[in-house]
Design a protein around this motif. Structure first.
Motif, PDB file in Angstrom:
ATOM      1  N   ALA A  34       0.824  -1.208   0.000  1.00 58.00           N
ATOM      2  CA  ALA A  34       0.000   0.000   0.000  1.00 58.00           C
ATOM      3  C   ALA A  34       0.859   1.260   0.000  1.00 58.00           C
ATOM      4  O   ALA A  34       0.431   2.306  -0.516  1.00 58.00           O
ATOM      5  CB  ALA A  34      -0.937  -0.002   1.210  1.00 58.00           C
ATOM      6  N   GLU A  35       2.062   1.178   0.580  1.00 53.51           N
ATOM      7  CA  GLU A  35       2.966   2.332   0.575  1.00 53.51           C
ATOM      8  C   GLU A  35       3.542   2.542  -0.813  1.00 53.51           C
ATOM      9  O   GLU A  35       3.568   3.671  -1.329  1.00 53.51           O
ATOM     10  CB  GLU A  35       4.069   2.111   1.609  1.00 53.51           C
ATOM     11  CG  GLU A  35       3.557   2.080   3.045  1.00 53.51           C
ATOM     12  CD  GLU A  35       4.588   1.561   4.039  1.00 53.51           C
ATOM     13  OE1 GLU A  35       4.346   1.709   5.245  1.00 53.51           O
ATOM     14  OE2 GLU A  35       5.628   1.005   3.596  1.00 53.51           O
ATOM     15  N   ARG A  36       4.020   1.465  -1.431  1.00 56.54           N
ATOM     16  CA  ARG A  36       4.569   1.593  -2.786  1.00 56.54           C
ATOM     17  C   ARG A  36       3.492   2.036  -3.772  1.00 56.54           C
ATOM     18  O   ARG A  36       3.759   2.768  -4.726  1.00 56.54           O
ATOM     19  CB  ARG A  36       5.173   0.258  -3.238  1.00 56.54           C
ATOM     20  CG  ARG A  36       6.367  -0.177  -2.420  1.00 56.54           C
ATOM     21  CD  ARG A  36       7.098  -1.345  -3.049  1.00 56.54           C
ATOM     22  NE  ARG A  36       6.286  -2.527  -3.232  1.00 56.54           N
ATOM     23  CZ  ARG A  36       5.889  -3.004  -4.407  1.00 56.54           C
ATOM     24  NH1 ARG A  36       6.241  -2.398  -5.529  1.00 56.54           N
ATOM     25  NH2 ARG A  36       5.149  -4.104  -4.471  1.00 56.54           N
ATOM     26  N   ALA A  37       2.262   1.584  -3.542  1.00 53.02           N
ATOM     27  CA  ALA A  37       1.167   1.880  -4.469  1.00 53.02           C
ATOM     28  C   ALA A  37       0.892   3.370  -4.582  1.00 53.02           C
ATOM     29  O   ALA A  37       0.262   3.816  -5.557  1.00 53.02           O
ATOM     30  CB  ALA A  37      -0.099   1.151  -4.027  1.00 53.02           C
ATOM     31  N   ARG A  38       1.352   4.159  -3.633  1.00 47.10           N
ATOM     32  CA  ARG A  38       1.113   5.593  -3.681  1.00 47.10           C
ATOM     33  C   ARG A  38       1.882   6.268  -4.819  1.00 47.10           C
ATOM     34  O   ARG A  38       1.671   7.443  -5.118  1.00 47.10           O
ATOM     35  CB  ARG A  38       1.456   6.217  -2.322  1.00 47.10           C
ATOM     36  CG  ARG A  38       0.472   5.780  -1.238  1.00 47.10           C
ATOM     37  CD  ARG A  38       1.002   5.999   0.159  1.00 47.10           C
ATOM     38  NE  ARG A  38       1.160   7.412   0.495  1.00 47.10           N
ATOM     39  CZ  ARG A  38       1.591   7.848   1.681  1.00 47.10           C
ATOM     40  NH1 ARG A  38       1.879   6.962   2.640  1.00 47.10           N
ATOM     41  NH2 ARG A  38       1.712   9.129   1.909  1.00 47.10           N
ATOM     42  N   LEU A  39       2.754   5.508  -5.481  1.00 48.85           N
ATOM     43  CA  LEU A  39       3.479   6.021  -6.644  1.00 48.85           C
ATOM     44  C   LEU A  39       2.730   5.779  -7.949  1.00 48.85           C
ATOM     45  O   LEU A  39       3.250   6.044  -9.022  1.00 48.85           O
ATOM     46  CB  LEU A  39       4.864   5.379  -6.728  1.00 48.85           C
ATOM     47  CG  LEU A  39       5.876   5.821  -5.668  1.00 48.85           C
ATOM     48  CD1 LEU A  39       7.074   4.887  -5.648  1.00 48.85           C
ATOM     49  CD2 LEU A  39       6.330   7.260  -5.939  1.00 48.85           C
ATOM     50  N   VAL A  40       1.512   5.267  -7.874  1.00 48.24           N
ATOM     51  CA  VAL A  40       0.793   4.889  -9.089  1.00 48.24           C
ATOM     52  C   VAL A  40       0.544   6.090 -10.015  1.00 48.24           C
ATOM     53  O   VAL A  40       0.408   5.925 -11.231  1.00 48.24           O
ATOM     54  CB  VAL A  40      -0.530   4.184  -8.735  1.00 48.24           C
ATOM     55  CG1 VAL A  40      -1.530   5.139  -8.101  1.00 48.24           C
ATOM     56  CG2 VAL A  40      -1.119   3.490  -9.945  1.00 48.24           C
ATOM     57  N   ASP A  41       0.502   7.293  -9.449  1.00 44.93           N
ATOM     58  CA  ASP A  41       0.282   8.496 -10.262  1.00 44.93           C
ATOM     59  C   ASP A  41       1.552   9.314 -10.431  1.00 44.93           C
ATOM     60  O   ASP A  41       1.493  10.501 -10.795  1.00 44.93           O
ATOM     61  CB  ASP A  41      -0.805   9.376  -9.617  1.00 44.93           C
ATOM     62  CG  ASP A  41      -2.169   8.717  -9.668  1.00 44.93           C
ATOM     63  OD1 ASP A  41      -2.519   8.157 -10.728  1.00 44.93           O
ATOM     64  OD2 ASP A  41      -2.892   8.744  -8.649  1.00 44.93           O
TER      65      ASP A  41
END
Length: 463
Positions: free
Chosen positions: A75-82
């Motif tokens: 969930a932390e890494r996913a914050r780079l999706v944008d």
């Protein structure tokens, strides 16, 4: 001094006692255009202010390192999706590069993967489809995706797909998708197997897995077409299996010897040869690494490749673990030391002695059963520096011994001592100024905060 500062800073970045204010200073570091130390970006359990600093870092390299961190939660890494950089999004899509083999990587949430698959940059979409960390449910969901490559990946979950989706993939407009679907469906379709045997791109795999007619199998034997693949085919008639068991080609005989339906006398009656370093990747055993019956058949076999594949299971019951530990097979021992948390200490020590180097250091530091007590008395004066560094692991090692080992002729031993919190403070401070010890000393949890601050200050990391 530049190399010294970089090395010491790298150690401080990994120091478990690093205070959050210093960590935040490191994470905003430009590093001469190289960004913060990777070991700071990939620490486990980063506090929220640290994650926020990484996500906002102006250097792409810093965000890429975090995107591929095995220490960060999905969930932390996913914050780079944008993230504005497609290289960062591609790194996020693929996932960690060097995970610990004992710790499975948790995949990104399916919803995040779906967004990455619809990314406008093709490199991001490709990275996601090449990722080994996708959930089976997400892979299956790709069966109706607009991109042919996504639909081809979905075929991996063939048995989980609804019948309608399987039918659609079988007549997909893309030839690669149709071929991939056919190679799964041919396992229960004789006609489809016969068709695939005429396709040079599919023939070998169809011979390995497809439902064969006797005539097709005999013809392939007569023409000597992909015989090693044919020898693995589950539908191969028993009399043809017997014929291939005496084939002049050693690779064919070896393939026959690995068939799951053979009993032990039949298997060991085949004249096969296994290389001393062949790792073992027997498919039916690999797929059964959690199945007690499969593990028992493989671990108790006299066939080296069956035993070596079974040794990759962390689920071996204690009796099979003991049995494999007695095989005196170096490959089995190596695999047990990597995969099984209860590998006997004597096996771990043999692997340590045999392999040395980085692998042995990793195993000694991370394996829960690697011995600790008594190592100082046994190895502090050993003629091999690879063993002298083990003395540092002993809880009974004195600070005087640790200091002595920090001057050892072997650099790995000196580095192990420099990272040990029992090293006297004076020598620890001194080690910060020794280029090959600076990183280890910087990572020493006993390093006072003011010394960490001095290292960060000397590297011109802004406050």
């Amino acid at each position: 001094m530049v190399a010294f500062h970089a090395s010491a800073l790298d150690g401080v970045a990994a120091n478990p006692a690093l205070p959050t204010p210093l960590l935040l200073r490191l994470l905003t570091f430009d590093g001469g255009g190289h960004g913060p130390p990777r070991r700071a970006l990939q620490r486990a359990a980063l506090p929220e202010p640290a994650i926020a600093a990484i996500l906002a870092h102006p250097l792409q390299r810093a965000r890429i390192d975090f995107a591929m961190s095995a220490g960060a939660r999905p969930a932390e890494r996913a914050r780079l999706v944008d993230d504005p950089s497609p290289k960062v999004r591609a790194a996020l899509a693929y996932g960690p590069e060097w995970p610990d083999p004992r710790t499975p990587v948790a995949p990104l949430p399916d919803a995040v993967c779906a967004r990455l698959l619809d990314d406008p940059d093709p490199s991001v979409r490709t990275a996601l489809l090449e990722s080994p960390y996708l959930t089976p449910a997400f892979v299956a969901s790709l069966a109706t995706h607009g991109e042919p490559e996504a639909r081809r990946i979905a075929v991996r979950e063939w048995e989980a797909l609804p019948a309608g989706e399987r039918s659609a993939l079988s007549v997909d407009p893309d030839p690669e998708v149709r071929r991939a679907a056919a190679l799964w469906e041919c396992r229960r379709d004789v006609r489809l197997t016969t068709e695939l045997l005429r396709d040079p791109k599919a023939a070998a795999r169809a011979l390995r897995y497809g439902l064969l007619t006797f005539a097709d199998a005999e013809r392939c034997i007569a023409e000597r077409t992909h015989l090693a693949s044919l020898a693995e085919n589950p539908s191969l008639p028993a009399d043809l299996v017997e014929r291939l068991a005496t084939d002049p080609d050693e690779a064919v005989r070896l393939a026959v010897s690995l068939r799951p339906e053979l009993d032990e006398p039949q298997r060991m009656a085949i004249d096969f040869t296994v290389g001393d370093h062949a790792r073992g990747d027997v498919e039916w055993v690999r797929h059964g690494l959690t199945d007690p019956e499969v593990l028992r058949r493989a671990a108790t076999s006299a066939h080296p490749l069956l035993r070596r594949t079974a040794a990759q299971s962390p689920h071996l019951p204690s009796d099979l673990l003991r049995r494999l530990a007695r095989t005196e097979d170096p490959v089995v021992e190596n695999l047990l030391s990597i995969h099984h948390p209860d590998t006997p200490q004597e096996i771990l020590m043999r692997v340590f002695a045999r392999l040395g180097g980085t692998f042995s250091a990793w195993m000694a530091q991370t394996h829960p059963r690697f011995p600790r007590h008594g190592l100082a008395a046994r190895y502090a004066d050993h003629p091999d520096g690879n063993y002298r560094r083990l003395a540092v692991r002993d809880p009974a090692a004195t600070s005087e011994l640790i200091e002595r080992l920090s001057h050892d002729p072997e650099v790995w031993t000196r580095q192990a001592a420099a990272s040990d919190p029992r090293l006297p403070l004076g020598r620890l401070r001194e080690a910060l100024h020794v280029p090959e010890l600076a990183s280890s000393a910087g990572a020493n949890p006993a390093l006072p905060e003011e010394e960490m601050t001095a290292v960060v200050d000397r590297a011109d990391v802004s406050a």
